[in-house]
Scaffold this motif. Structure first.
Motif, mmCIF file in Angstrom:
data_model
loop_
_atom_site.group_PDB
_atom_site.id
_atom_site.type_symbol
_atom_site.label_atom_id
_atom_site.label_comp_id
_atom_site.label_asym_id
_atom_site.label_seq_id
_atom_site.Cartn_x
_atom_site.Cartn_y
_atom_site.Cartn_z
ATOM 1 N N GLY A 1 0.815 -1.213 0.000
ATOM 2 C CA GLY A 1 0.000 0.000 0.000
ATOM 3 C C GLY A 1 0.844 1.256 0.000
ATOM 4 N N PHE A 2 1.866 1.311 0.852
ATOM 5 C CA PHE A 2 2.739 2.490 0.892
ATOM 6 C C PHE A 2 3.502 2.649 -0.423
ATOM 7 N N ALA A 3 3.933 1.514 -1.000
ATOM 8 C CA ALA A 3 4.671 1.584 -2.263
ATOM 9 C C ALA A 3 3.799 2.102 -3.395
ATOM 10 N N SER A 4 2.509 1.754 -3.376
ATOM 11 C CA SER A 4 1.621 2.228 -4.437
ATOM 12 C C SER A 4 1.379 3.732 -4.332
ATOM 13 N N LYS A 5 1.384 4.246 -3.111
ATOM 14 C CA LYS A 5 1.177 5.685 -2.910
ATOM 15 C C LYS A 5 2.473 6.476 -3.074
ATOM 16 N N LEU B 1 5.305 0.926 9.487
ATOM 17 C CA LEU B 1 4.083 1.725 9.605
ATOM 18 C C LEU B 1 4.393 3.208 9.768
ATOM 19 N N LEU B 2 5.293 3.540 10.684
ATOM 20 C CA LEU B 2 5.593 4.950 10.952
ATOM 21 C C LEU B 2 6.343 5.595 9.792
ATOM 22 N N ASN B 3 7.248 4.847 9.166
ATOM 23 C CA ASN B 3 7.966 5.395 8.023
ATOM 24 C C ASN B 3 7.003 5.684 6.873
ATOM 25 N N GLY B 4 6.085 4.762 6.626
ATOM 26 C CA GLY B 4 5.117 4.969 5.554
ATOM 27 C C GLY B 4 4.209 6.150 5.825
ATOM 28 N N LEU B 5 3.749 6.276 7.057
ATOM 29 C CA LEU B 5 2.889 7.413 7.406
ATOM 30 C C LEU B 5 3.641 8.727 7.260
#
Length: 336
Positions: free
Chosen positions: A33-37, A299-303
């Motif tokens: 999910g983070f990679a897609s965004k 989680l925190l890095n992606g946010l």
């Protein structure tokens, strides 16, 4: 008459199997999910940054895990890390020590704190939460005394009016900043320690005794296990691992920051408890703690990369922890 009972074949997909691997699945979905965004999320530089940023939390999580396995709980690990951070910085900047003696001094300070905790818990039989809470407050005040509450750096004015002229040696700073074959040294250190602890706890008799002591100390003692010795060793290991985390922080920032260990306790305990859900173990274990720390780091890095406000991070960590515990201990739980 055939009285043999025929059992129906078990479905390949089951709730127990889902629980066992759910955290890994969620971790993969988060990464996707983070990679897609934000495609930069899966770049090697960012992935290594995640590993480096979570290395200290994982190390302190392992310190918590070792104590939990032996039936204890060490609330002083954050303060122990902070004390080792200050002690190693003081030794280098004020006493002009070299890198190796400084690192050993930091580790020995953690081992001494662990031994002190063991004295309170094992010998004096003070409940572990109360004993280590007292140690936490004791260390919180003790580490401020040598510098009058100031952070340690070159040029520090000491309470006696003298000035600290020492500097952080390059060899010491390499412990927190250097890379080996492109991998940050703290990541390698944590990986080696985690592997060693996993082998100790899962593949040796000593590890089985650690778990037996934590599971039922009285039964383990009746079976001939030296439970007091094992619980003492657990606290010493916990203190030493926490101190290593503090030394790595000092080497990373090149400064003895008096607030450097402020959030370490909650982050490390959170990683350990999230780890209960890994493989549906429902108990402290080494692999779970490392995965839990990595989970929070991702989680925190992606946010952060998605520009989610920083003040929501504690809420997100709490939500993840509650979700992991609900997944582990909720109704219908079972093992694969």
């Amino acid at each position: 008459m055939n009285t043999q009972t025929h059992q129906l074949p078990q479905p390949v997909f089951s709730l127990a199997l889902l629980r066992r691997h759910a955290l890994f699945l969620i971790l993969l979905l988060l990464i996707a999910g983070f990679a897609s965004k934000e495609p930069a999320f899966v770049q090697p530089a960012n992935l290594l940054s995640i590993l480096q940023s979570t290395s200290v939390e994982a190390l302190l999580g392992l310190a918590v895990t070792v104590a939990l396995i032996a039936g204890g709980f060490d609330l002083s690990i954050g303060a122990t890390a902070s004390t080792a951070l200050i002690a190693s910085s003081y030794a280098m900047v004020v006493w002009h020590w070299g890198a190796v003696p400084t690192v050993l001094f930091g580790l020995l300070s953690g081992a001494a704190i662990g031994l002190f905790n063991a004295l309170l818990v094992v010998r004096l039989r003070i409940p572990d939460l109360l004993a280590t809470l007292g140690t936490m407050f004791l260390l919180g005040g003790l580490q401020l005394i040598p510098t009058g509450g100031q952070s340690i750096s070159t040029g520090l004015m000491l309470p006696d009016g003298s000035s600290a002229s020492g500097t952080f040696a390059p060899g010491f700073l390499a412990l927190g900043r250097a890379r080996l074959l492109g991998v940050p040294v703290p990541v390698i250190i944590v990986a080696v320690i985690a592997l060693a602890l996993w082998l100790l706890m899962q593949r040796t008799r000593w590890g089985r005794v650690f778990y037996a002591t934590g599971g039922n100390e009285q039964a383990a003692a009746l079976a001939g296990a030296p439970t007091a010795r094992y619980r003492t060793l657990a606290y010493v290991l916990s203190g030493t691992l926490a101190a290593l985390g503090g030394v790595i922080i000092a080497a990373r920032v090149g400064r003895g920051d008096v607030s450097g260990g402020g959030s370490l306790l909650l982050d490390s305990v959170g990683a350990t408890l999230i780890g209960f859900a890994v493989l549906n173990a429902r108990r402290p274990h080494i692999v779970g703690t490392v995965v839990g720390a990595l989970f929070v780091g991702v989680l925190l890095n992606g946010l952060t990369m998605l520009n989610v406000p920083f003040y929501t991070q504690d809420f997100v960590k709490g939500l993840v922890l509650v979700g992991a515990l609900a997944l582990t201990f909720g109704p219908g739980r079972g093992r694969a």
